[in-house]
Design an enzyme around this catalytic site. Structure first.
Site, mmCIF file in Angstrom:
data_model
loop_
_atom_site.group_PDB
_atom_site.id
_atom_site.type_symbol
_atom_site.label_atom_id
_atom_site.label_comp_id
_atom_site.label_asym_id
_atom_site.label_seq_id
_atom_site.Cartn_x
_atom_site.Cartn_y
_atom_site.Cartn_z
ATOM 1 N N GLU A 128 -59.065 11.996 -6.801
ATOM 2 C CA GLU A 128 -58.572 10.666 -7.184
ATOM 3 C C GLU A 128 -58.970 10.303 -8.611
ATOM 4 O O GLU A 128 -60.053 9.784 -8.847
ATOM 5 C CB GLU A 128 -59.090 9.590 -6.223
ATOM 6 C CG GLU A 128 -58.579 8.196 -6.578
ATOM 7 C CD GLU A 128 -59.068 7.109 -5.623
ATOM 8 O OE1 GLU A 128 -58.750 5.928 -5.874
ATOM 9 O OE2 GLU A 128 -59.767 7.424 -4.640
ATOM 10 N N LYS A 184 -54.601 11.835 -5.408
ATOM 11 C CA LYS A 184 -54.476 10.386 -5.201
ATOM 12 C C LYS A 184 -54.463 9.704 -6.568
ATOM 13 O O LYS A 184 -55.500 9.284 -7.068
ATOM 14 C CB LYS A 184 -55.622 9.864 -4.330
ATOM 15 C CG LYS A 184 -55.516 8.370 -4.025
ATOM 16 C CD LYS A 184 -56.539 7.897 -3.008
ATOM 17 C CE LYS A 184 -56.414 6.403 -2.775
ATOM 18 N NZ LYS A 184 -57.315 5.894 -1.711
#
Length: 340
Positions: free
Chosen positions: A178, A220
């Site tokens: 992420e 992400k």
């Protein structure tokens, strides 16, 4: 079972058409803020009750393939003594775990931060796996300003993400990578696109250096949006077009699924923008999915208000939001669905 088989099985269970990931991994300070907004004290009992509510929502697995949990939640149980990770798994929802330890300022890179938590990560992951976690999540944070992110910030954060991902895969745990480019600021949508592209190129170069196998990760990322203080409101079509251009430039086709973060968008905005992307994605090589926290949970908290008698209403709110994002995964969400 071999490590590669474990990794592939988890990817198969997470990257599913029409489904996404529920992020229920709020840190202690964040859950305090969420609860304060509805006048609920953040006690261990209240946190357990709320997260039990989420994971016992009837039918949630129709639209949710995985859930990211906070460390505390792995050891919590429902009122009838069932462990929360096992409750999720029984629904057909893969339990995962947030493993980073938050950010600190990056020395000699003013305005940039780096995430802590690599020390002891292997041992922690082994423990989390015994508690039922099959995937993990680590977040690096990038702010946009005339001077940020710096080259040092971009390189350092990419290296940390790659080291984390390599450790996860060595243990048979799928890493969610992420790199969050923050919505905060007055930057243009084109400046956001530029920064995300630079950041993601650096991340994938670092993953390559550390021999991370891209078939067994999830990405992400942030969507390409203007800064919230820019005074410019981009349309879903513009956000979708620019995000897809950036992804095609920087994300290898080997990555099975891109699960967007909502990053401060409202629940409706996050769903609408995801829908716009899937409507024009064509032959995109990856799933375009979601890993939303507040954009799934905000209506749930508003319905719950910390009261046991509101549990059913709160679960219906979660199911509805998940269903709408499930429709957006096919590019079939429409605004009138909000009223049903």
């Amino acid at each position: 079972m071999s490590i590669k088989t474990e990794l592939q099985n988890t990817i198969t269970d997470l990257a599913v058409a029409g489904k996404g990931i529920l992020a229920a991994d709020e840190s202690a300070p964040t859950i305090i803020k969420r609860f304060k907004a509805i006048n609920v004290e953040s006690t261990e009992a209240n946190r357990c009750a709320y997260r039990s509510l989420l994971l016992t929502t009837p039918g949630l697995s129709e639209f949710i393939s995985g859930v990211i949990l906070f460390e505390e939640t792995l050891g919590q149980t429902t009122d009838d003594g069932k462990r929360l990770p096992a409750v999720a798994a029984a629904q057909g929802i893969v339990p995962g775990i947030k493993v980073d330890k938050g950010t600190m300022p990056l020395i000699n890179a003013p305005g940039d931060v780096v995430t802590q938590g690599l020390d002891g990560l292997t041992d922690r992951l082994i423990g989390y796996k015994t508690q039922g976690a099959r995937f993990a999540k680590w977040r690096e944070v990038y702010s946009i300003s005339p001077d940020n992110p710096t080259q040092a910030g971009i390189a350092t954060n990419a290296e940390v993400l790659a080291r984390y991902a390599a450790i996860c895969q060595s243990l048979g745990i799928v890493p969610i990578v992420e790199p969050e480019v923050l919505l905060d600021g007055s930057h243009s949508i084109d400046r956001c696109m530029e920064v995300i592209e630079i950041v993601q190129h650096a991340v994938f170069h670092a993953l390559h250096r550390h021999h991370v196998e891209l078939e067994y990760i999830l990405l992400k990322p942030s969507m390409v949006v203007p800064g919230k203080d820019s005074g410019y409101r981009a349309s879903p079509d513009e956000i979708a077009e620019k995000t897809l251009i950036e992804l095609r430039r920087s994300v290898p086709a080997a990555v099975p699924s891109i699960n967007f973060l909502s990053g401060g968008q409202t629940p409706e905005e996050a769903t609408t923008n995801l829908n716009a992307m899937n409507a024009i994605a064509g032959n995109a090589p990856w799933h375009l999915s979601f890993s939303y926290g507040r954009a799934l949970q905000q209506p749930v908290l508003e319905a719950w208000q910390g009261k046991p008698e509101n549990t059913v209403a709160a679960q219906k709110a979660l199911y509805k939001r998940a269903k709408l994002n499930g429709a957006a995964r096919y590019g079939k969400y429409t605004k009138d669905m909000e009223q049903v």
